[in-house]
Design an enzyme around this catalytic site. Sequence first.
Site, PDB file in Angstrom:
ATOM      1  CE  LYS A 164      38.847 -33.324  26.866  1.00 19.47           C
ATOM      2  NZ  LYS A 164      39.779 -32.538  27.650  1.00 19.47           N
ATOM      3  CG  ASP A 189      41.806 -30.510  35.190  1.00 18.25           C
ATOM      4  OD1 ASP A 189      41.234 -31.610  35.108  1.00 18.25           O
ATOM      5  OD2 ASP A 189      41.894 -29.722  34.230  1.00 18.25           O
ATOM      6  NE  ARG A 197      21.632 -17.000  32.138  1.00 18.03           N
ATOM      7  CZ  ARG A 197      20.986 -16.117  32.916  1.00 18.03           C
ATOM      8  NH1 ARG A 197      21.247 -16.071  34.204  1.00 18.03           N
ATOM      9  NH2 ARG A 197      20.104 -15.301  32.397  1.00 18.03           N
ATOM     10  CE1 TYR A 224      42.624 -29.300  26.979  1.00 10.51           C
ATOM     11  CE2 TYR A 224      41.761 -27.240  27.847  1.00 10.51           C
ATOM     12  CZ  TYR A 224      41.788 -28.207  26.862  1.00 10.51           C
ATOM     13  OH  TYR A 224      41.004 -28.067  25.757  1.00 10.51           O
TER      14      TYR A 224
HETATM   15  C1  LIG Z   1      39.981 -31.189  27.874  1.00 15.20           C
HETATM   16  C2  LIG Z   1      40.503 -30.761  29.182  1.00 15.20           C
HETATM   17  C3  LIG Z   1      40.064 -29.567  29.786  1.00 15.20           C
HETATM   18  C4  LIG Z   1      39.075 -28.643  29.105  1.00 15.20           C
HETATM   19  O1  LIG Z   1      37.826 -29.241  28.957  1.00 15.20           O
HETATM   20  P1  LIG Z   1      36.791 -28.867  27.782  1.00 15.20           P
HETATM   21  O2  LIG Z   1      35.652 -29.750  28.097  1.00 15.20           O
HETATM   22  O3  LIG Z   1      37.469 -29.183  26.494  1.00 15.20           O
HETATM   23  O4  LIG Z   1      36.490 -27.409  27.915  1.00 15.20           O
HETATM   24  C5  LIG Z   1      40.556 -29.260  31.032  1.00 15.20           C
HETATM   25  N1  LIG Z   1      41.471 -30.042  31.656  1.00 15.20           N
HETATM   26  C6  LIG Z   1      41.916 -31.169  31.101  1.00 15.20           C
HETATM   27  C7  LIG Z   1      42.909 -31.998  31.844  1.00 15.20           C
HETATM   28  C8  LIG Z   1      41.461 -31.569  29.851  1.00 15.20           C
HETATM   29  O5  LIG Z   1      41.932 -32.699  29.300  1.00 15.20           O
END
Ligand SMILES: *Cc1c(COP(=O)(O)O)cnc(C)c1O
Length: 381
Positions: A194, A169, A46, A98
Amino acid sequence: MKFNTIANHGGKHDDSGMRAVNYPIYLSATFAQPDSDTQGEYGYSRGNNPTRASAEQLAAALEGAQFAIAAGSGMAATSIVFELLQSGDRVLINTNVYGGTWRFVSNLFDSRGINYEIVNDFNTYDFANAPKDTRMVFIETPSNPLLEITDIARVAEEAHKINALVVVDNTFMTSYLQKPLSLGADIVVYSATKFYSGHSDVLAGLVLTNDAARNERMRFINNTLGGVLSPIDAFLLQRGIKTLGIRMEREQENAQKIAEYLNAHPAVTKVYYPGLPDHKNREIQERQAEGAGAVLSFLFNEETYDLKTFVGALTLFPFAVSLGGTVSLICRPSTMTHESYSPELQKEIGIVPNLLRISAGIEDAEDLIGDLDQALRKAKK
Ligand SMILES: *Cc1c(COP(=O)(O)O)cnc(C)c1O
């Protein structure tokens, strides 16, 4: 070294003596310590794991960042960052972020005593008159799903004057197209589910910073909350990263062609894509990023075309949330990715029911456009 070279050589080198070209997957929850007085490099997975450490080293190298933390998902990464906040602090966020981030903010902040505020346009926001308790600015640029652009350098400069941390982000751009830390941001987060992983087969998140003390604190938080990246997923993430640059190039090229096709089609009343000449703040995007990315959204003309028939007739675009995979996807933000926004808020910021979002994959553009074309012909009322 340049991006694609780092992507393929920037992780840890095999230290097992086997000369494996890929860093091994260490499926071990715990590691024996050298002796009763000495702590080994790894203790409990962890806290740290060699395969995860390799992925972190690779992600940091790509970003040109000092530190990277790998988390179990993008939301786990965002949670680490939000855990830096204390009761009485305020966060400013841009209008469309998001859906999961908004779900966190709008459901979990109140009970923690954290204040939040949506800012319509950070490019003109008057930071000097921001609420005094503002401690963090959290932005997504391009935003999700309306592809609005925020000037990262301006926000960083202004927010720092009022002692607020700037978090970006950067999921839509990746370090291949945009490097927020070099524009003055303090922390970058990714849903590495992604583009980084790139094949819609793994959940992963990343947090990057150049500040050693902040990194220590966030590592402590990640170990304490426990939302860490598993060794297998850390391996898959590194495998995905090897082709991140070439996938981004191809997907972006496809997105541009799709955007131009839709923009000229009577079934579409508006296309949101920073690569189109009429995009608002396109010049900011060109200044701070190397491209427009592979996500676009558009307004579907429901007066003369049937939306349900259209998405049902598509054969190359699964109707699914997520983005950044080799397979193209289409979704409807109002009922899918952004259902955590109340109907009133959706309406206010433009997430209307006839808004569709496409993530362009690596397929051949002719086939993608051909598929859109046949589906639109079927959908004509
Ligand atoms: C999908 C996404 C998230 C969240 O990510 P997960 O891996 O699904 O928890 C955060 N920010 C953006 C811009 C996203 O497209």
